[in-house]
Motif scaffolding. Sequence first.
Motif, short mmCIF file in Angstrom:
data_model
loop_
_atom_site.label_atom_id
_atom_site.label_comp_id
_atom_site.label_asym_id
_atom_site.label_seq_id
_atom_site.Cartn_x
_atom_site.Cartn_y
_atom_site.Cartn_z
N ILE A 181 -21.31 -52.13 -80.67
CA ILE A 181 -22.63 -52.68 -81.79
C ILE A 181 -23.60 -51.48 -81.06
CG2 ILE A 181 -24.23 -53.96 -82.28
CD1 ILE A 181 -22.36 -56.26 -81.90
N ILE A 182 -23.59 -51.23 -79.78
CA ILE A 182 -24.65 -50.45 -79.40
C ILE A 182 -24.40 -49.21 -79.71
CG2 ILE A 182 -25.75 -49.47 -77.22
CD1 ILE A 182 -25.38 -52.36 -75.96
N LEU A 183 -23.16 -48.60 -79.83
CA LEU A 183 -22.86 -47.36 -80.17
C LEU A 183 -23.37 -47.09 -81.44
CD1 LEU A 183 -19.36 -45.49 -79.22
CD2 LEU A 183 -20.45 -45.37 -81.56
N LEU A 184 -22.91 -47.97 -82.35
CA LEU A 184 -23.28 -48.06 -83.75
C LEU A 184 -24.86 -47.75 -84.03
CD1 LEU A 184 -20.77 -49.97 -85.65
CD2 LEU A 184 -20.75 -47.62 -85.65
N ALA A 185 -25.54 -48.51 -83.28
CA ALA A 185 -26.99 -48.42 -83.41
C ALA A 185 -27.40 -47.21 -82.83
CB ALA A 185 -27.64 -49.61 -82.51
N ILE A 186 -27.02 -46.63 -81.86
CA ILE A 186 -27.30 -45.29 -81.28
C ILE A 186 -27.13 -44.32 -82.58
CG2 ILE A 186 -26.64 -43.55 -79.68
CD1 ILE A 186 -26.44 -45.62 -77.53
N SER A 187 -25.73 -44.44 -83.08
CA SER A 187 -25.56 -43.56 -84.07
C SER A 187 -26.48 -43.43 -85.22
CB SER A 187 -24.06 -43.81 -84.63
OG SER A 187 -23.21 -42.99 -84.26
N MET A 188 -26.75 -44.63 -85.53
CA MET A 188 -27.61 -44.78 -86.74
C MET A 188 -29.12 -44.15 -86.46
SD MET A 188 -28.57 -48.16 -89.03
CE MET A 188 -29.98 -48.94 -87.86
N MET A 189 -29.78 -44.40 -85.30
CA MET A 189 -30.75 -43.85 -84.68
C MET A 189 -30.81 -42.22 -84.86
SD MET A 189 -32.67 -46.05 -81.87
CE MET A 189 -31.14 -46.00 -80.60
N VAL A 190 -29.61 -41.72 -84.36
CA VAL A 190 -29.34 -40.27 -84.56
C VAL A 190 -29.18 -39.61 -85.93
CG1 VAL A 190 -27.99 -38.45 -83.91
CG2 VAL A 190 -28.17 -40.08 -82.16
N VAL A 191 -28.76 -40.55 -86.66
CA VAL A 191 -28.51 -40.03 -88.16
C VAL A 191 -29.74 -39.98 -88.69
CG1 VAL A 191 -27.74 -40.75 -90.59
CG2 VAL A 191 -26.11 -40.69 -88.23
N ILE A 192 -30.49 -41.08 -88.54
CA ILE A 192 -31.85 -41.21 -89.42
C ILE A 192 -32.71 -40.09 -88.78
CG2 ILE A 192 -34.08 -42.54 -89.24
CD1 ILE A 192 -32.21 -45.16 -89.31
N LEU A 193 -32.72 -39.61 -87.25
CA LEU A 193 -33.46 -38.72 -86.75
C LEU A 193 -33.25 -37.26 -87.39
CD1 LEU A 193 -35.86 -38.65 -84.67
CD2 LEU A 193 -33.96 -37.66 -83.01
N MET A 194 -31.67 -37.39 -87.58
CA MET A 194 -31.45 -35.67 -88.19
C MET A 194 -32.03 -35.62 -89.43
SD MET A 194 -27.73 -35.11 -87.20
CE MET A 194 -27.34 -34.79 -85.12
N LYS A 195 -31.94 -36.62 -90.37
CA LYS A 195 -32.30 -36.72 -91.56
C LYS A 195 -33.94 -36.37 -91.75
CE LYS A 195 -28.74 -38.90 -94.32
NZ LYS A 195 -28.49 -39.75 -95.26
N PHE A 196 -34.54 -37.19 -90.93
CA PHE A 196 -35.97 -36.91 -90.89
C PHE A 196 -36.44 -35.48 -90.47
CE2 PHE A 196 -40.08 -37.22 -88.64
CZ PHE A 196 -40.89 -37.77 -89.47
N ILE A 197 -35.85 -35.15 -89.61
CA ILE A 197 -36.14 -33.47 -89.04
C ILE A 197 -35.90 -32.66 -90.25
CG2 ILE A 197 -35.35 -31.71 -87.64
CD1 ILE A 197 -34.72 -33.95 -85.29
N SER A 198 -34.66 -32.66 -90.72
CA SER A 198 -34.15 -31.73 -91.97
C SER A 198 -35.41 -31.86 -92.96
CB SER A 198 -32.92 -32.06 -92.49
OG SER A 198 -32.85 -33.31 -93.32
#
Lengths: 361, 231
Positions: free
Chosen positions: B209-226
């Motif tokens: 669950i923690i792995l997926l939570a981290i993934s989600m944060m990374v994806v959101i961050l990447m989209k935000f940056i782009s």
Amino acid sequence: MIRIEAVTKKFGETEILKTINLKILKGEIFTLIGPSGSGKTTLLRLIDLLDSPTTGKIVFDGTDTTENEKERLSVRRRMGMVFQKPAVLNTTVAENVAFGLKFRGVEESQVDKRVHSALDLVGLPDFSMRKAITLSGGEMQRVSIARAMVTEPDVLLLDEPTANLDPVSSEIIENLILRINKELHTTIILSTHDMIQGQRLADRIGVIMDGRIVQVGTTNDIFYQPAGKDIARFVGIDTILKGVVKTNDGGHAEIEIGSALFEAITSIRPGQRVALYIRPEEVTLMLPESGSKKTSARNQLSGTITRMVPLGPLIRVTVDCGTLLIALITRRSCNELGLAVGAVVTAGVKASAIHVITDTS
Amino acid sequence: MSEIVEGFSQAINLIVTLNPDLLQIAALSLYVSLCATLLAAVITIPLGGFIHFHEFRGKQALVTLIQTLYSVPTVIVGLLVYFIISRSGPLGFFGLLYSPEGMILGQAVLIIPIMLGLVITALSGISQNIRDTLVSLGATESQGILEIIREARFAILAGVILGFGRAISEVGVAMMIGGNIRGETRVLTTAIALGTGMGEFSLAIALGIILLAISMMVVILMKFISRRYQP
């Protein structure tokens, strides 16, 4: 300004352009007219140095553009091109317009100012922050023109700039093209398959058919003295009659067509076979009972209306006078005369409105 | 089923209490996979551009090969990289085996094909019209390529996210190259494998669950940056 010398272009085995020779003069609007697939786009792409000719060369303002790529880039940077399908990049309108300046390394402080004046020119001053992909077709086309004009090119190329647009947008674009030419003195080369548009915009017209430039001339030359049957058909001359010159009295000839005798102005000698081109807007129609009134139209033929096709405010009327004559008349006069299929009318054509050429076919 | 419920509550517990072991493992996972993704992106975006914009013999075959390598098993990549960086291998003198840097290298090798393939696909998605437009606007070749890469940024980003996803979720390379050494090279996936092996199912699920939570944060961050930095 631009000299095209014996240029051909092949794609694989297909020869799209067959020995094109053409001169574009500085400051003119030159229109390439031809049916779809005749090679207009290919020629414009060669002029813009997007592609290279298979043989022959293009000389731009004294520079032979078959030189190295660096030379081609600097020549290309003196031109702007607007494509038939405007392609905008997925960013703001202002950034789209700024590309040409960015590529040329224009200073940041200049860019803003020039982008704004280019958007002013095309009448979209408040569009700079809009997302380009959300614009309508007409707006996108105007942004493409702004994008091409922002670098103040010597030559502006437009490939069928209004082909996909509604009439209102087309008119805006046409007026814009005229303004750019008149006010900024930009040499303009545009292609169109719309003869009427060519007539409205062009200083000179080049007719391109099947990869060849078949006639170059002023609007009047092309529309009233087409150099061949295909050109005549293409520029909207519906009536082409074949006959033989019977008499010629100092340029005023009588020409026998079937059982009818036409009068026309030509220097062609008696006995020669000729073709007569008659533009439909030069043919008048009268009711037979008014036929007693004198008219200066030398040719009066009685016939029956066989077909009527409405074209907006005009009606295209086919009259069978032994030979078929086509007349373009207003809806209003049609109503006043009470014309209908089957009605008997007298078709009138001035001798001076008939274009006669030697029939070689 | 009770393991899953328990896993959730344990996950929350581990996160809320800021369990130091967990933080270290999660941070290493993130570090290794982000570095691997970055390394792969730095290689694949220019390389993909080069392949897409140049015509050469065997280009189609190369693209097919790249796409075939999407499905290379992680353990095979692990084995290959193991041979290369082990003491007797060609890169043995760097001492990368059983180190996070070795894991970064292994994961980068693993995700390069998929990112390269997706970069090429993303660039093919930009129409010829756009390319012609850029050339006619006076772009040099490199200016044109740069703008097309910018234009394809969202599709390229999708490839980068997929690459990151494959990196952070894989076990084979992390296990074979890293060795699952506690406090050194243990990452979330190897910890999950270990927990499962030792019967600590709810811990394993909590880590998942923690792995997926981290993934989600990374994806959101990447989209935000782009969105933010490339209008």
